[in-house]
Design an enzyme around this catalytic site. Structure first.
Site, PDB file in Angstrom:
ATOM      1  N   CYS A  14      28.475  48.863  84.934  1.00  0.00           N
ATOM      2  CA  CYS A  14      29.388  47.762  85.200  1.00  0.00           C
ATOM      3  C   CYS A  14      29.049  46.618  84.270  1.00  0.00           C
ATOM      4  O   CYS A  14      27.988  46.574  83.661  1.00  0.00           O
ATOM      5  CB  CYS A  14      29.292  47.339  86.652  1.00  0.00           C
ATOM      6  SG  CYS A  14      30.802  46.534  87.187  1.00  0.00           S
ATOM      7  N   ASP A 464      41.619  32.309  45.732  1.00  0.00           N
ATOM      8  CA  ASP A 464      41.127  32.320  44.372  1.00  0.00           C
ATOM      9  C   ASP A 464      42.269  32.894  43.532  1.00  0.00           C
ATOM     10  O   ASP A 464      43.073  33.668  44.034  1.00  0.00           O
ATOM     11  CB  ASP A 464      39.909  33.251  44.372  1.00  0.00           C
ATOM     12  CG  ASP A 464      39.381  33.502  43.003  1.00  0.00           C
ATOM     13  OD1 ASP A 464      39.227  32.531  42.253  1.00  0.00           O
ATOM     14  OD2 ASP A 464      39.111  34.674  42.685  1.00  0.00           O
TER      15      ASP A 464
HETATM   16  P1  ADP Z   1      38.083  32.042  38.246  1.00  0.00           P
HETATM   17  O1  ADP Z   1      37.565  33.093  39.164  1.00  0.00           O
HETATM   18  O2  ADP Z   1      39.046  31.119  38.920  1.00  0.00           O
HETATM   19  O3  ADP Z   1      38.575  32.569  36.961  1.00  0.00           O
HETATM   20  P2  ADP Z   1      35.521  31.417  37.086  1.00  0.00           P
HETATM   21  O4  ADP Z   1      34.516  30.377  37.481  1.00  0.00           O
HETATM   22  O5  ADP Z   1      35.126  32.826  37.205  1.00  0.00           O
HETATM   23  O6  ADP Z   1      36.833  31.088  37.923  1.00  0.00           O
HETATM   24  O7  ADP Z   1      35.926  31.137  35.572  1.00  0.00           O
HETATM   25  C1  ADP Z   1      36.378  29.876  35.157  1.00  0.00           C
HETATM   26  C2  ADP Z   1      36.831  29.888  33.720  1.00  0.00           C
HETATM   27  O8  ADP Z   1      35.718  30.081  32.856  1.00  0.00           O
HETATM   28  C3  ADP Z   1      37.776  31.006  33.383  1.00  0.00           C
HETATM   29  O9  ADP Z   1      39.105  30.679  33.686  1.00  0.00           O
HETATM   30  C4  ADP Z   1      37.556  31.166  31.885  1.00  0.00           C
HETATM   31  O10 ADP Z   1      38.318  30.221  31.183  1.00  0.00           O
HETATM   32  C5  ADP Z   1      36.092  30.852  31.730  1.00  0.00           C
HETATM   33  N1  ADP Z   1      35.302  32.072  31.704  1.00  0.00           N
HETATM   34  C6  ADP Z   1      34.532  32.566  32.663  1.00  0.00           C
HETATM   35  N2  ADP Z   1      33.944  33.713  32.296  1.00  0.00           N
HETATM   36  C7  ADP Z   1      34.378  33.969  31.054  1.00  0.00           C
HETATM   37  C8  ADP Z   1      34.152  35.017  30.114  1.00  0.00           C
HETATM   38  N3  ADP Z   1      33.365  36.080  30.393  1.00  0.00           N
HETATM   39  N4  ADP Z   1      34.766  34.957  28.919  1.00  0.00           N
HETATM   40  C9  ADP Z   1      35.566  33.927  28.633  1.00  0.00           C
HETATM   41  N5  ADP Z   1      35.827  32.924  29.442  1.00  0.00           N
HETATM   42  C10 ADP Z   1      35.242  32.920  30.652  1.00  0.00           C
HETATM   43 MG    MG Z   2      37.060  34.589  40.192  1.00  0.00          MG
END
Ligand code: ADP
Ligand code: MG
Length: 768
Positions: A14, A464
């Protein structure tokens, strides 16, 4: 060091059992926290292994009539023949590193059924006799022949003895434990009530002649004992049977597991039971075959039906290097795959574990019901004795001792029988079990009951961009075509796990570009990345990164491109910009519907992204999102959630679950978009498999209907006890002449539990 472990508990009958067990275990040295669910009959215990073990804990609850079962993880090797013999469900469970006590429960159910089947005819006979006598009293039918009357007069004690000592054994034990250890539970109440009725009747029967001057010896209560126990046993049986049904989502998941795998060993194909498959094995999957373990496709291609895991009805195309999930179904192609995750490591095993844990967790709404049932038993005992005493003391001068005693006893038994708050204890857990299971079938994985409860109150959903609103599979669409720059860029990006990186690496591959070695690689959070190639330092990323480097660049083309939803990736050295590549990520069509549906519910949708303002706005406009926060650093996503919460909003955050983890954790409800291949299931409160945002709307609806079901259950359970106890105690008798026959108390009590479980089961068929 303390460990968290879940143990099955045996002997729970129970709802108040869970509280009794919790209290007893909590008192033990070394036990830090305990959560016992009557719904799943499991205890989640946090304890210090150096101080206490399962055996000691089991010992502590043994006098109360419970046992704690220590199931150490089953690592069993089966011989080949087992494969041909086929496997039972519990063996399936073993292969997933899980434990299942379903078989045991089925045996218990069978046992209960036998008892009920023997009790019901006796109960029916008693009711017929009772009704006959009643009708005869009013002259509606003829009196029974005296011979028959005497016959039944002697038969009833025998029936009652059988029912009380065989069918009613759990209640007798409950009474015994109360007398011996002073611990009372629901069984105690029923035990005390039925034993009182039986003992009184027995004494009257035994000393009929000497008692005749004082009592109406024609009034005995054998029928009460018989009928009450029969009804309650029937109610319990139906309850346990339905409870098993509430948990059949787990069963459905368990049967997804394949039985055997076709393994290539020494160049030969052999069929092996799953537990003999090891990491790195090459497996063959034939058309219409089940994928046996998680792995990577090595050769061939096919469409795979992943609906059982993700809820997505359309088969997914898979080719070399794609990941495949155990439990999903191949369609027409055939291929070989490499086993990467086996047994308890597979996604299916994780899902099952998560569903099990969630089903056993307690919803905050249950706290009140728990508190009430915790004090219920002693209070009811007091009420029962007080009403017995009052009836005798107050009633004797008015209606005479014999009549007063008879009323008092009726009330005593009635109160004890009707008061059992079983329905109260079942109200929440059964609905949670059904709700969580229903979610799992739709690809909505819920971590715990608290999350399910919270979800329907959410009024802001933060999403996101990448992977949630957009497909998360961007493609390179334009920009520099300089091979040297592309080589450098692709080499840097080959080190990154960002979706942008995969786009650039894929683009390079198509253009036959070979990546070079990168040293000193570093991610610049929210901006891009940095690394050395051939001793030279390079940067790749967004405008912010260039601003940090104080590099001049031409803003004009970037401005134009971002307005079209493209994301710029700028390649530079410390002293100059080398080139720009644009990537674009298509919007998920279902995201548009999801946003619309959320708006319809009056839920505000906010998009948070690290991407360029223009790009973000372009995507948001397409998706119909009104509120955009762009160019945020990962840490600021968390701040934004906090800000919304400080405005009194209840926030759900949906993200891809990897870089959004802190924000997901901060939100009232964190929702991970599981793409079906790589799921951080445990990190979020809810995981939407297949990454479909429109499932969030379904999840909210699920939360709503589950909560509504719980509230209905609680209302009826409370209502029934609130009205039932005074009615049984005879409070209404002086005013309305209403007194509850204990037989009806038994029926009502059985009915209330069954109706609560039935109401929870009803949730199953609700459309989301
Ligand atoms: P979100 O998930 O909104 O894209 P992030 O913090 O992952 O946010 O990324 C923010 C920005 O940083 C991206 O929009 C991009 O412009 C830049 N960025 C992140 N990672 C990379 C990567 N590996 N190569 C080029 N640009 C990047
Ligand atoms: Mg992201």
């Amino acid at each position: 060091m303390s460990t968290n472990k879940t143990f099955p508990i045996r002997g729970m009958h129970c709802a108040s059992c869970s509280l009794t067990i919790e209290r007893t275990l909590k008192k033990l040295d070394g036990v830090e926290s305990v959560e016992v669910s009557y719904g799943t009959e499991k205890a989640k215990i946090k304890f210090d292994e150096t101080k206490i073990d399962a055996a000691k804990m089991s010992q502590a609850i043994d006098p109360l009539g419970y046992a704690l079962i220590d199931e150490s993880p089953v690592v069993k090797s089966t011989d080949l023949s087992a494969a041909q013999m086929g496997m039972s469900e519990s063996e399936h469970a073993e292969h997933l590193g899980l434990n299942q006590s379903k078989k045991e429960k089925l045996a218990e159910l069978q046992h209960m059924k036998t008892a009920v089947m023997s009790a019901i005819p006796l109960a029916i006979a008693s009711v017929v006799l009772m009704v006959w006598e009643l009708l005869a009293q009013f002259g509606l039918i003829a009196e029974m022949e005296p011979v028959w009357k005497t016959f039944f007069h002697h038969l009833m004690p025998i029936f009652a003895t059988y029912i009380l000592f065989v069918v009613g054994k759990p209640y007798l034990l409950g009474l015994y434990r109360f007398l011996r250890y002073g611990k009372a539970n629901m069984d105690t109440l029923i035990g005390l009530g039925t034993v009182a009725a039986f003992l009184y009747s027995f004494v009257v029967t035994a000393f009929e002649e000497s008692l005749r001057p004082f009592l109406n010896v024609d009034v005995v209560y054998y029928d009460v004992t018989i009928v009450v126990i029969a009804f309650i046993a029937l109610g319990k049986y139906l309850e346990v049977r339905s409870k098993l049904k509430t948990g059949d989502a787990i069963e459905a998941l368990l049967t997804l597991q394949a039985k055997t795998a076709l393994v290539v060993r020494d160049g030969k194909e052999i069929e092996l039971p799953l537990d003999q498959v090891i990491h790195g094995d090459v497996l063959i999957v034939k058309p219409a075959g089940k994928i046996p373990v998680d792995g990577v496709l090595l050769e061939g291609a096919s469409y795979i039906d992943e609906s059982m895991i993700t809820g997505e009805p359309i088969p997914v195309s898979k080719s070399v290097n794609d990941r495949v999930i155990a439990g999903t179904m191949n369609t027409t192609g055939s291929f070989t795959m490499k086993a990467t995750k086996i047994g308890s490591e597979t996604m299916l095993a994780h899902i099952i574990k998560m569903v099990e844990d969630a089903q056993g967790s307690k919803a905050p709404i249950q706290a009140l019901a728990d508190k009430i049932s915790g004090v219920f038993v002693p209070i009811v005992l007091v009420i029962a004795f007080v009403s017995l005493a009052l009836w005798i003391i107050v009633g004797t001068p008015i209606i005479g001792f014999s009549q007063a005693l008879s009323f008092g006893l009726t009330c005593f038994v009635g109160v004890l029988v009707i008061a059992c708050p079983c329905a109260l204890g079942l109200a929440t857990p059964t609905a949670i079990i059904v709700g969580v299971g229903k979610g799992a079938r739709e690809g909505i994985l819920i971590k715990d009951a608290a999350t399910l409860e919270k979800l329907h109150q959410v009024n802001v959903v933060v999403v996101d961009k990448t992977g949630t609103i957009t497909k998360g599979k961007p493609e390179v669409i334009g920009g520099t075509s300089d091979d040297e720059h592309l080589t450098i860029l692709a080499s840097l990006e080959s080190k990154s796990e960002h979706p942008i990186a995969s786009a650039i690496v894929a683009h390079a591959k198509v253009n036959n570009i070979r990546v070079q070695a990168v040293t000193d690689f570093e991610v610049v959070k929210g901006k891009g990345l940095r690394g050395h190639i051939n001793g030279k330092e390079y940067f790749a990323g967004n405008i912010k990164l260039m601003e940090d480097l104080k590099l001049p660049f031409d803003m004009q083309p970037i401005e134009t491109a971002t307005r079209e939803g493209k994301t710029p990736v700028i390649l530079a050295t410390r002293s100059s910009v080398l080139g720009i590549v644009y990537v674009a990520d298509a919007i998920k069509p279902e995201a548009i519907d999801a946003v619309r549906a959320l708006h319809k519910r009056g839920i505000k949708v906010v998009m948070l992204t690290g991407d360029h303002r223009n790009t973000a706005q372009f995507i948001a406009a397409q998706a119909g999102i009104d509120d955009v926060v762009s160019e945020v650093m990962p840490a600021d996503k968390l701040t934004k959630i906090k800000e919304l919460q400080s405005q009194g909003k209840i926030v759900a955050m949906a993200g891809d679950g990897i870089n959004d983890a802190p924000a997901l954790a901060q939100a009232d409800v964190g929702i991970a978009m599981g793409t079906g291949t790589d799921v951080a299931i445990e990190s979020a409160g809810i995981t939407l498999l297949g990454g479909d945002l429109s499932k969030l709307v379904k999840a909210i609806r699920l939360s709503e209907i589950t909560m509504r079901g719980i509230k209905q259950n609680l209302f009826w359970a409370f209502f029934y006890n609130v009205v039932g106890i005074p009615l049984a105690a005879g409070v209404f008798y002086p005013f309305f002449g209403l007194l509850l026959n204990p037989i009806f108390a038994g029926a009502a009590m059985a009915f209330s539990s069954v109706s609560v479980v039935g109401n929870s089961l009803r949730l199953k068929s609700k459309k989301l």
